[in-house]
Motif scaffolding. Structure first.
Motif, PDB file in Angstrom:
ATOM      1  N   LYS A 134     -28.849  82.623  43.565  1.00  0.00           N
ATOM      2  CA  LYS A 134     -30.127  82.249  42.944  1.00  0.00           C
ATOM      3  C   LYS A 134     -30.310  80.741  42.978  1.00  0.00           C
ATOM      4  CE  LYS A 134     -32.517  82.138  38.499  1.00  0.00           C
ATOM      5  NZ  LYS A 134     -32.383  82.379  37.048  1.00  0.00           N
ATOM      6  N   CYS A 135     -29.261  79.999  42.629  1.00  0.00           N
ATOM      7  CA  CYS A 135     -29.307  78.536  42.651  1.00  0.00           C
ATOM      8  C   CYS A 135     -28.542  78.048  43.876  1.00  0.00           C
ATOM      9  CB  CYS A 135     -28.679  77.956  41.386  1.00  0.00           C
ATOM     10  SG  CYS A 135     -29.503  78.444  39.853  1.00  0.00           S
ATOM     11  N   CYS A 180     -32.569  75.210  37.364  1.00  0.00           N
ATOM     12  CA  CYS A 180     -32.083  76.513  37.811  1.00  0.00           C
ATOM     13  C   CYS A 180     -30.868  76.937  36.992  1.00  0.00           C
ATOM     14  CB  CYS A 180     -31.717  76.460  39.287  1.00  0.00           C
ATOM     15  SG  CYS A 180     -31.263  78.066  39.980  1.00  0.00           S
ATOM     16  N   VAL A 181     -30.893  78.183  36.540  1.00  0.00           N
ATOM     17  CA  VAL A 181     -29.772  78.749  35.790  1.00  0.00           C
ATOM     18  C   VAL A 181     -29.086  79.786  36.688  1.00  0.00           C
ATOM     19  CG1 VAL A 181     -29.067  80.059  33.760  1.00  0.00           C
ATOM     20  CG2 VAL A 181     -30.953  78.411  33.598  1.00  0.00           C
ATOM     21  N   PRO A 182     -27.806  79.578  37.013  1.00  0.00           N
ATOM     22  CA  PRO A 182     -27.115  80.521  37.901  1.00  0.00           C
ATOM     23  C   PRO A 182     -27.165  81.947  37.364  1.00  0.00           C
ATOM     24  CG  PRO A 182     -25.807  78.546  37.595  1.00  0.00           C
ATOM     25  CD  PRO A 182     -26.943  78.457  36.618  1.00  0.00           C
ATOM     26  N   ALA A 183     -27.350  82.905  38.259  1.00  0.00           N
ATOM     27  CA  ALA A 183     -27.391  84.313  37.870  1.00  0.00           C
ATOM     28  C   ALA A 183     -26.000  84.765  37.434  1.00  0.00           C
ATOM     29  CB  ALA A 183     -27.871  85.164  39.038  1.00  0.00           C
ATOM     30  N   VAL A 223     -22.468  91.471  45.809  1.00  0.00           N
ATOM     31  CA  VAL A 223     -22.283  91.655  44.365  1.00  0.00           C
ATOM     32  C   VAL A 223     -21.433  92.885  44.049  1.00  0.00           C
ATOM     33  CG1 VAL A 223     -24.349  90.390  43.659  1.00  0.00           C
ATOM     34  CG2 VAL A 223     -24.524  92.827  44.225  1.00  0.00           C
ATOM     35  N   ASP A 224     -21.397  93.857  44.943  1.00  0.00           N
ATOM     36  CA  ASP A 224     -20.568  95.043  44.711  1.00  0.00           C
ATOM     37  C   ASP A 224     -19.072  94.708  44.768  1.00  0.00           C
ATOM     38  OD1 ASP A 224     -22.791  96.656  44.419  1.00  0.00           O
ATOM     39  OD2 ASP A 224     -22.853  97.214  46.536  1.00  0.00           O
ATOM     40  N   THR A 225     -18.749  93.574  45.401  1.00  0.00           N
ATOM     41  CA  THR A 225     -17.346  93.165  45.514  1.00  0.00           C
ATOM     42  C   THR A 225     -16.744  92.855  44.150  1.00  0.00           C
ATOM     43  OG1 THR A 225     -17.867  92.238  47.688  1.00  0.00           O
ATOM     44  CG2 THR A 225     -15.786  91.545  46.697  1.00  0.00           C
ATOM     45  N   ILE A 226     -17.591  92.562  43.174  1.00  0.00           N
ATOM     46  CA  ILE A 226     -17.111  92.282  41.815  1.00  0.00           C
ATOM     47  C   ILE A 226     -16.308  93.466  41.291  1.00  0.00           C
ATOM     48  CG2 ILE A 226     -17.827  91.800  39.431  1.00  0.00           C
ATOM     49  CD1 ILE A 226     -20.380  90.528  40.654  1.00  0.00           C
ATOM     50  N   ALA A 227     -16.759  94.686  41.618  1.00  0.00           N
ATOM     51  CA  ALA A 227     -16.121  95.900  41.095  1.00  0.00           C
ATOM     52  C   ALA A 227     -15.132  96.521  42.062  1.00  0.00           C
ATOM     53  CB  ALA A 227     -17.187  96.928  40.727  1.00  0.00           C
ATOM     54  N   GLU A 228     -15.399  96.453  43.375  1.00  0.00           N
ATOM     55  CA  GLU A 228     -14.507  97.078  44.347  1.00  0.00           C
ATOM     56  C   GLU A 228     -14.611  96.399  45.701  1.00  0.00           C
ATOM     57  OE1 GLU A 228     -15.495 101.114  45.280  1.00  0.00           O
ATOM     58  OE2 GLU A 228     -17.650 100.726  45.305  1.00  0.00           O
ATOM     59  N   LEU A 229     -13.559  96.543  46.500  1.00  0.00           N
ATOM     60  CA  LEU A 229     -13.525  95.957  47.831  1.00  0.00           C
ATOM     61  C   LEU A 229     -13.894  97.027  48.854  1.00  0.00           C
ATOM     62  CD1 LEU A 229     -10.238  93.832  47.635  1.00  0.00           C
ATOM     63  CD2 LEU A 229     -12.576  93.183  47.016  1.00  0.00           C
ATOM     64  N   ASP A 230     -15.031  96.839  49.491  1.00  0.00           N
ATOM     65  CA  ASP A 230     -15.544  97.814  50.452  1.00  0.00           C
ATOM     66  C   ASP A 230     -15.497  97.213  51.850  1.00  0.00           C
ATOM     67  OD1 ASP A 230     -16.682 100.074  51.526  1.00  0.00           O
ATOM     68  OD2 ASP A 230     -18.741  99.457  51.074  1.00  0.00           O
TER      69      ASP A 230
END
Length: 243
Positions: A134-135, A180-183, A223-230
């Motif tokens: 975002k920023c 800007c505020v980072p997401a 962003v899905d990498t936060i929860a699992e490695l695909d």
């Protein structure tokens, strides 16, 4: 005409090491193929849309300009390449040029080295980064927004410096004071990327399957990498084999 020639010349030069015959005796991939390299852990990858950082936000590129660039740079191979990277009949062929630049200048050279390492018994870990924050640093210095995940976007995640860039850093050489505020998801993904990269440096291995010649497995970072490695198989293979 001059801009077309310069753009075509970029494909001839690209981003590559300087072979000086002293520090670097030959192209890295050639050295690996010859077995002349240190067998240490390797990790390599690219942004999904590397080329976007070079073709946006300038004015649109029509089909004839895109065709001219490919033909000037690749001559006899241009017809087959244009069949794969088909020009759009509209006036905006920046997506086509961006993908072409991504593959020719970044993805395919990285894949070539990864294959050489795998064939030499030193299979690396590969990744493809698909996240635009975002920023973004480039937006703060006035170059405007860019679509996709362009060249350089991964740096902010690796160094986890979103909040610093979104502040007014002392002694900085770019405009600060941004609002800007980072997401939150960008901050979480940065933490994950730091964990992965620091873990690789500490342990000499990554927590996803290696890149091998038979499946060319690549970690997808978003962003899905936060929860699992695909991971995915054969990322860019068909394009690179043609190029």
């Amino acid at each position: 005409l001059g801009s077309k020639i310069l753009a075509a010349a970029a494909f001839k030069v690209g981003f590559s090491p300087v072979v000086d015959g002293d520090v670097l005796k030959a192209n890295p991939a050639e050295l690996v193929n010859s077995g002349i390299f240190n067998r240490v852990p390797f990790i390599g990858g690219t942004m999904l849309n590397e080329g976007n950082g070079f073709v946006y936000p300038p004015a649109s590129i029509n089909a004839s300009v895109f065709q001219c660039i490919v033909q000037t740079a690749f001559g006899a191979k241009a017809s087959a390449l244009l069949n794969k990277f088909r020009p759009s009949p509209g006036n905006d062929n920046r997506p086509q040029l961006s993908q072409f630049m991504t593959d020719v200048l970044f993805l395919c050279p990285t894949r070539k080295l990864s294959l050489a390492l795998a064939k030499s018994g030193a299979s690396p870990w590969a990744y493809c980064f698909d996240r635009h924050p975002k920023c973004a640093f480039l937006e703060q210095v006035g170059f405007g927004d860019e679509p996709g995940a362009p060249h350089g976007d991964d740096v902010q995640y690796v160094f986890d410096n979103f909040k610093w860039l979104a502040s007014d850093p002392p002694n900085a050489n770019f405009p600060g004071g941004t609002t800007c505020v980072p997401a939150p998801e960008d901050l979480l993904l940065a933490d994950k990327v730091v964990e992965l990269w620091a873990g690789f440096a500490k342990h000499g291995k990554a927590p996803w399957p290696r890149f091998e010649t038979e499946d060319e497995r690549t970690l997808k970072i978003d962003v899905d990498t936060i929860a699992e490695l695909d991971t995915e198989i054969d990322h860019g293979r068909s394009e690179c084999e043609l190029i």
